[in-house]
Design a protein around this motif. Structure first.
Motif, PDB file in Angstrom:
ATOM      1  N   GLN A   1       0.838  -1.192   0.000  1.00  0.00           N
ATOM      2  CA  GLN A   1       0.000   0.000   0.000  1.00  0.00           C
ATOM      3  C   GLN A   1       0.877   1.248   0.000  1.00  0.00           C
ATOM      4  N   VAL A   2       0.413   2.217  -0.733  1.00  0.00           N
ATOM      5  CA  VAL A   2       1.094   3.512  -0.801  1.00  0.00           C
ATOM      6  C   VAL A   2       0.074   4.593  -0.487  1.00  0.00           C
ATOM      7  N   GLN A   3       0.430   5.484   0.411  1.00  0.00           N
ATOM      8  CA  GLN A   3      -0.437   6.601   0.743  1.00  0.00           C
ATOM      9  C   GLN A   3       0.179   7.889   0.182  1.00  0.00           C
ATOM     10  N   LEU A   4      -0.674   8.730  -0.389  1.00  0.00           N
ATOM     11  CA  LEU A   4      -0.227   9.981  -1.010  1.00  0.00           C
ATOM     12  C   LEU A   4      -1.035  11.137  -0.444  1.00  0.00           C
ATOM     13  N   SER A  25       3.994   7.669   1.442  1.00  0.00           N
ATOM     14  CA  SER A  25       4.381   6.825   2.572  1.00  0.00           C
ATOM     15  C   SER A  25       3.898   5.410   2.308  1.00  0.00           C
ATOM     16  N   GLY A  26       4.384   4.504   3.119  1.00  0.00           N
ATOM     17  CA  GLY A  26       4.031   3.104   2.930  1.00  0.00           C
ATOM     18  C   GLY A  26       5.094   2.398   2.127  1.00  0.00           C
ATOM     19  N   ASP A  27       4.697   1.566   1.183  1.00  0.00           N
ATOM     20  CA  ASP A  27       5.601   0.747   0.400  1.00  0.00           C
ATOM     21  C   ASP A  27       6.186   1.531  -0.782  1.00  0.00           C
ATOM     22  N   ILE A  28       6.914   2.611  -0.470  1.00  0.00           N
ATOM     23  CA  ILE A  28       7.401   3.491  -1.541  1.00  0.00           C
ATOM     24  C   ILE A  28       8.517   2.835  -2.358  1.00  0.00           C
ATOM     25  N   ASP A  72      12.442  15.069  -3.788  1.00  0.00           N
ATOM     26  CA  ASP A  72      13.510  15.280  -2.819  1.00  0.00           C
ATOM     27  C   ASP A  72      14.481  14.100  -2.870  1.00  0.00           C
ATOM     28  N   ASN A  73      15.599  14.234  -2.167  1.00  0.00           N
ATOM     29  CA  ASN A  73      16.631  13.204  -2.226  1.00  0.00           C
ATOM     30  C   ASN A  73      16.163  11.874  -1.650  1.00  0.00           C
ATOM     31  N   ALA A  74      15.274  11.932  -0.688  1.00  0.00           N
ATOM     32  CA  ALA A  74      14.779  10.693  -0.094  1.00  0.00           C
ATOM     33  C   ALA A  74      13.818   9.971  -1.028  1.00  0.00           C
ATOM     34  N   GLY A  75      13.291  10.710  -1.992  1.00  0.00           N
ATOM     35  CA  GLY A  75      12.399  10.109  -2.978  1.00  0.00           C
ATOM     36  C   GLY A  75      10.977   9.923  -2.516  1.00  0.00           C
ATOM     37  N   ASN A  76      10.624  10.481  -1.363  1.00  0.00           N
ATOM     38  CA  ASN A  76       9.259  10.269  -0.908  1.00  0.00           C
ATOM     39  C   ASN A  76       8.391  11.517  -1.033  1.00  0.00           C
TER      40      ASN A  76
END
Length: 121
Positions: A1-4, A25-28, A72-76
């Motif tokens: 699951q991915v939350q946006l 967030s979640g399974d990014i 961003d650098n974290a990719g999230n």
């Protein structure tokens, strides 16, 4: 699951700028690409811009040179910088995540709640 979760919409005059943000967030780690779509009243949802996990970007012809997608650098967190806005850009903007690709096309299966962007003339 991915939350946006999107943020940053609002009202702006023609020629102005806005920046939308989308926090994932979640399974990014499963996400292959992130995109921004928009839907104006009475119209179909359309892809505005996308960025792949590898950093490649793509834009709809009607926003090229005006909008920039980045992350961003974290990719999230993905951003959509919108400059020189026009009244026809008025729409609800949705962040989307794709976890699969078929025949070269990313399949967006997770969506945010949407952010209203209104451009006055």
């Amino acid at each position: 699951q991915v939350q946006l979760v999107e943020s940053g919409g609002g009202l702006v005059q023609a020629g102005g700028s806005l920046r939308l943000s989308c926090v994932a967030s979640g399974d990014i780690l499963s996400v292959l690409a992130m995109g921004w779509y928009r839907q104006a009243p009475g119209k179909q949802r359309e892809l505005v811009a996308a960025i792949t996990r590898g950093g490649s970007t793509d834009y709809a012809y009607f926003v090229k040179g005006r909008f920039t997608i980045s992350r961003d650098n974290a990719g999230n967190t993905v951003y959509l910088q919108m400059n020189n806005l026009k009244p026809e850009d008025t729409a609800v903007y949705y962040c989307a995540a794709a976890r699969a690709r078929m025949a070269g096309v990313y399949k967006y299966d997770y969506w945010g709640q949407g952010a209203q962007v209104t451009v006055s003339s």
